[in-house]
Design a protein around this motif. Structure first.
Motif, PDB file in Angstrom:
ATOM      1  N   ALA A  98      22.229 -10.621 -35.392  1.00 41.20           N
ATOM      2  CA  ALA A  98      20.893 -11.125 -35.046  1.00 41.20           C
ATOM      3  C   ALA A  98      20.229 -10.129 -34.099  1.00 41.20           C
ATOM      4  O   ALA A  98      20.901  -9.297 -33.478  1.00 41.20           O
ATOM      5  N   PHE A  99      18.911 -10.219 -33.971  1.00 41.96           N
ATOM      6  CA  PHE A  99      18.176  -9.176 -33.251  1.00 41.96           C
ATOM      7  C   PHE A  99      18.532  -9.125 -31.763  1.00 41.96           C
ATOM      8  O   PHE A  99      18.287  -8.125 -31.097  1.00 41.96           O
ATOM      9  N   ASP A 103      22.647 -18.222 -31.145  1.00 41.30           N
ATOM     10  CA  ASP A 103      22.648 -16.760 -31.211  1.00 41.30           C
ATOM     11  C   ASP A 103      22.829 -16.053 -29.865  1.00 41.30           C
ATOM     12  O   ASP A 103      23.483 -15.025 -29.784  1.00 41.30           O
ATOM     13  N   PRO A 120       8.663 -13.775 -35.653  1.00 40.02           N
ATOM     14  CA  PRO A 120       9.134 -15.154 -35.526  1.00 40.02           C
ATOM     15  C   PRO A 120       9.521 -15.426 -34.067  1.00 40.02           C
ATOM     16  O   PRO A 120      10.299 -14.671 -33.495  1.00 40.02           O
ATOM     17  N   ASN A 150      11.194 -18.125 -27.605  1.00 37.40           N
ATOM     18  CA  ASN A 150      11.028 -18.066 -26.153  1.00 37.40           C
ATOM     19  C   ASN A 150       9.947 -17.088 -25.706  1.00 37.40           C
ATOM     20  O   ASN A 150       9.839 -16.787 -24.530  1.00 37.40           O
ATOM     21  N   PHE A 151       9.186 -16.521 -26.647  1.00 40.18           N
ATOM     22  CA  PHE A 151       8.150 -15.553 -26.346  1.00 40.18           C
ATOM     23  C   PHE A 151       8.718 -14.249 -25.775  1.00 40.18           C
ATOM     24  O   PHE A 151       8.009 -13.455 -25.164  1.00 40.18           O
ATOM     25  N   GLY A 152      10.043 -14.020 -25.999  1.00 46.51           N
ATOM     26  CA  GLY A 152      10.653 -12.815 -25.445  1.00 46.51           C
ATOM     27  C   GLY A 152      10.357 -11.604 -26.310  1.00 46.51           C
ATOM     28  O   GLY A 152       9.824 -10.592 -25.841  1.00 46.51           O
ATOM     29  N   ASN A 153      10.676 -11.719 -27.593  1.00 52.36           N
ATOM     30  CA  ASN A 153      10.467 -10.619 -28.511  1.00 52.36           C
ATOM     31  C   ASN A 153       8.983 -10.225 -28.552  1.00 52.36           C
ATOM     32  O   ASN A 153       8.625  -9.067 -28.324  1.00 52.36           O
ATOM     33  N   SER A 207      17.150 -21.163 -33.920  1.00 52.15           N
ATOM     34  CA  SER A 207      17.016 -20.288 -32.756  1.00 52.15           C
ATOM     35  C   SER A 207      15.581 -20.256 -32.248  1.00 52.15           C
ATOM     36  O   SER A 207      15.284 -19.607 -31.243  1.00 52.15           O
ATOM     37  N   MET A 208      14.683 -20.931 -32.937  1.00 50.55           N
ATOM     38  CA  MET A 208      13.298 -21.018 -32.464  1.00 50.55           C
ATOM     39  C   MET A 208      12.917 -22.457 -32.143  1.00 50.55           C
ATOM     40  O   MET A 208      11.742 -22.763 -31.993  1.00 50.55           O
ATOM     41  N   HIS A 240      14.598 -17.730 -40.170  1.00 54.27           N
ATOM     42  CA  HIS A 240      13.699 -17.321 -39.079  1.00 54.27           C
ATOM     43  C   HIS A 240      12.711 -16.278 -39.589  1.00 54.27           C
ATOM     44  O   HIS A 240      11.508 -16.355 -39.362  1.00 54.27           O
ATOM     45  N   THR A 293      14.879 -11.152 -38.090  1.00 58.98           N
ATOM     46  CA  THR A 293      15.637 -11.328 -36.854  1.00 58.98           C
ATOM     47  C   THR A 293      17.095 -11.711 -37.059  1.00 58.98           C
ATOM     48  O   THR A 293      17.864 -11.682 -36.104  1.00 58.98           O
TER      49      THR A 293
HETATM   50  C1  LIG Z   1      16.350 -15.778 -30.532  1.00 57.38           C
HETATM   51  C2  LIG Z   1      15.886 -15.678 -31.937  1.00 57.38           C
HETATM   52  C3  LIG Z   1      14.506 -15.737 -32.262  1.00 57.38           C
HETATM   53  C4  LIG Z   1      13.438 -15.980 -31.222  1.00 57.38           C
HETATM   54  O1  LIG Z   1      13.274 -14.911 -30.343  1.00 57.38           O
HETATM   55  P1  LIG Z   1      12.418 -15.094 -28.973  1.00 57.38           P
HETATM   56  O2  LIG Z   1      12.603 -13.843 -28.216  1.00 57.38           O
HETATM   57  O3  LIG Z   1      13.034 -16.286 -28.294  1.00 57.38           O
HETATM   58  O4  LIG Z   1      11.016 -15.339 -29.384  1.00 57.38           O
HETATM   59  C5  LIG Z   1      14.148 -15.581 -33.591  1.00 57.38           C
HETATM   60  N1  LIG Z   1      15.075 -15.412 -34.564  1.00 57.38           N
HETATM   61  C6  LIG Z   1      16.396 -15.365 -34.298  1.00 57.38           C
HETATM   62  C7  LIG Z   1      17.363 -15.201 -35.419  1.00 57.38           C
HETATM   63  C8  LIG Z   1      16.851 -15.486 -32.977  1.00 57.38           C
HETATM   64  O5  LIG Z   1      18.176 -15.447 -32.715  1.00 57.38           O
END
Ligand SMILES: *Cc1c(COP(=O)(O)O)cnc(C)c1O
Length: 454
Positions: A107-108, A140, A252, A255-258, A306-307, A381, A403
């Motif tokens: 996963a990313f 994840d 996708p 948490n608005f992190g990516n 995960s979202m 996702h 992701t």
């Molecule tokens: C964590 C996750 C996301 C969401 O990422 P954010 O940084 O929380 O927006 C999306 N897809 C996958 C597969 C993840 O593990």
């Protein structure tokens, strides 16, 4: 580069201190004092490998690690990926796909957590300190964090997950890591219980300081920093390929992190025209982007777990900029949100953003369409992103962020196309021995488990 808090009451600190602090001690989120401008370096950047680009971008934000050591950290962090491009791009009939799932947990989050693990190790080297990482996970994050620090000196990691409420594969990805410094705890409760225990344990400042507790969730600045890199990498590659000035990128989001890293990449000068924010049924962020009101709703289970998030911890970072870096204004908004569950910040939402949401039917339908058109399998996702991207197609090239590997979420994929997605890494987990402690969801019980294993 120095770092400050969105709440405005810590004195500026260096990068390594910011990484160790995690959440700012005044309750805010940590940000750089200024955002570097790279507009006149794009031609140079577009010729670099992923690792070289990563080094150049990180260097702009890190003044307290020597160049050769930073380079070694970057190389080590991406050596665990199984593709030479680290995040390879491919083209389907409707968009480009940036595959971000070639790290050890598919996963990313590996793109940031492999780096963070090595960074912790680097900072602790030669000091007499030790770090005890405490995290709650619904899937994840826990496995990516565990794989980021397994086997490392001076670091222990304790990960809480809700007993039998993460997918069997995700559970195996965590509990089959048998290194001495890894402690998996299944709690008799929900993810919210796990998160509450962690929060209350961190809030006990005496306990936190005495036991050198650290955090790896997406409030850690180093995670955001590592994520800026692939926005440059992907946008520059597609601009070159398409002979275009800029691209659109669909993300996708939970948490608005990516996507916050994408926002910073835009401010730095990456050739990005629109960032398209995509959510599942838990759509607090897409509603905000469309209406200007950030309003809480209940968390609903979805095909893209995960979202499944309502309060996006990184959103405060964006709000800080929307408040023109006015900490008092920000704090007033955060307090209002805490009290009423809803805020409508004044000021326009940055025009770089577009947004949309996908429900379960949309998600399955797009997995099916892309499989039929291109023979390519999306994870649920990524599918949320591709569905929303299709509503924002223009003549500008579109990149969708992929992701997770589809094999991580075989049930959703199977329900869409009747095919069982598989991956050799996951197949191999089946027969591996695992280790996990099951405990009741009470602070006292968890904390005494911690102290007896530190
Ligand atoms: C964590 C996750 C996301 C969401 O990422 P954010 O940084 O929380 O927006 C999306 N897809 C996958 C597969 C993840 O593990």
């Amino acid at each position: 580069m120095k770092y400050i808090s969105t709440r405005g009451t810590i004195k500026p600190i260096d990068f390594c201190d910011a990484v160790m602090m995690g959440l700012a001690t005044d309750g805010g989120l940590i940000l750089p004092e200024s955002i570097p401008d790279c507009k006149d370096r794009l031609a140079e950047f577009s010729c670099l490998s992923y690792q070289e680009l990563c080094f150049e971008i990180m260097k702009l934000y890190i003044s307290d690690i020597p160049d050769d050591e930073l380079k070694a950290l970057v190389d080590k962090s991406y050596a665990t990926f199984d593709h030479p491009d680290i995040a390879p791009l491919l083209k389907t009939s409707s968009c480009y796909i940036l595959e971000m799932f070639h790290g050890p947990t598919l996963a990313f989050k590996d793109l940031a957590l492999q780096f963070l693990g090595n960074l912790f190790e680097h900072i602790l080297q030669g000091s007499d300190k030790q770090l005890n990482i405490l995290a709650a996970t619904s899937g994840d994050t826990g496995s990516a964090a565990i794989h980021g620090v397994r086997g490392k000196d001076k670091i222990k990691i304790f990960v809480l997950h809700p007993y039998k409420k993460v997918s069997p594969l995700q559970e195996k990805q965590m509990t089959t890591v048998l290194d001495d410094n890894v402690f998996n705890i299944a709690i008799n409760g929900t993810f919210d219980d796990a998160q509450r225990i962690i929060k209350e344990t961190f809030a006990d400042i005496d306990f936190k300081t005495k036991h050198h507790l650290g955090a790896v969730n997406s409030v850690n600045w180093a995670r955001v920093l590592a994520q800026i890199v692939y926005y440059f990498y992907a946008s520059l590659a597609v601009c070159k390929e398409e002979n275009a000035d800029a691209v659109n990128i669909t993300v996708p989001t939970g948490n608005f992190g990516n996507i916050f890293a994408g926002y910073l990449a835009c401010q730095m000068g990456a050739p990005i025209n629109k960032l398209v924010l995509a959510t599942n049924e838990n759509d607090i962020l897409s509603r905000f982007m469309q209406s200007g009101t950030y309003a809480l709703a209940d968390v609903q289970p979805s095909l893209s777990p995960s979202m499944d998030i309502q309060v996006a911890s990184n959103f405060e970072r964006y709000l800080y900029y929307q408040c023109n870096q006015d900490s008092e204004k920000l704090l007033a908004l955060m307090n209002e949100f805490k009290e009423t569950g809803s805020i409508t910040p004044s000021g326009d939402i940055d025009s770089i953003f577009a947004a949309g949401a996908a429900n379960a039917a949309d998600t399955k339908a797009i997995i099916k369409t892309v499989y039929e058109d291109d023979g390519y399998i999306l994870d649920p996702h990524t599918a949320v992103g591709v569905h929303v991207a299709q509503q924002h197609q223009t003549e500008v090239p579109m990149i969708c962020m992929a992701t997770a590997d589809p094999a991580k979420f075989p049930d959703a994929v199977n329900s869409a196309i009747g095919i069982e997605a598989r991956h050799p890494i996951l197949d191999a987990l089946k027969d591996l021995p695992s280790r996990c402690e099951t405990l009741d969801a009470e602070n006292q019980i968890i904390q005494s488990y911690l102290t007896s294993n530190l």
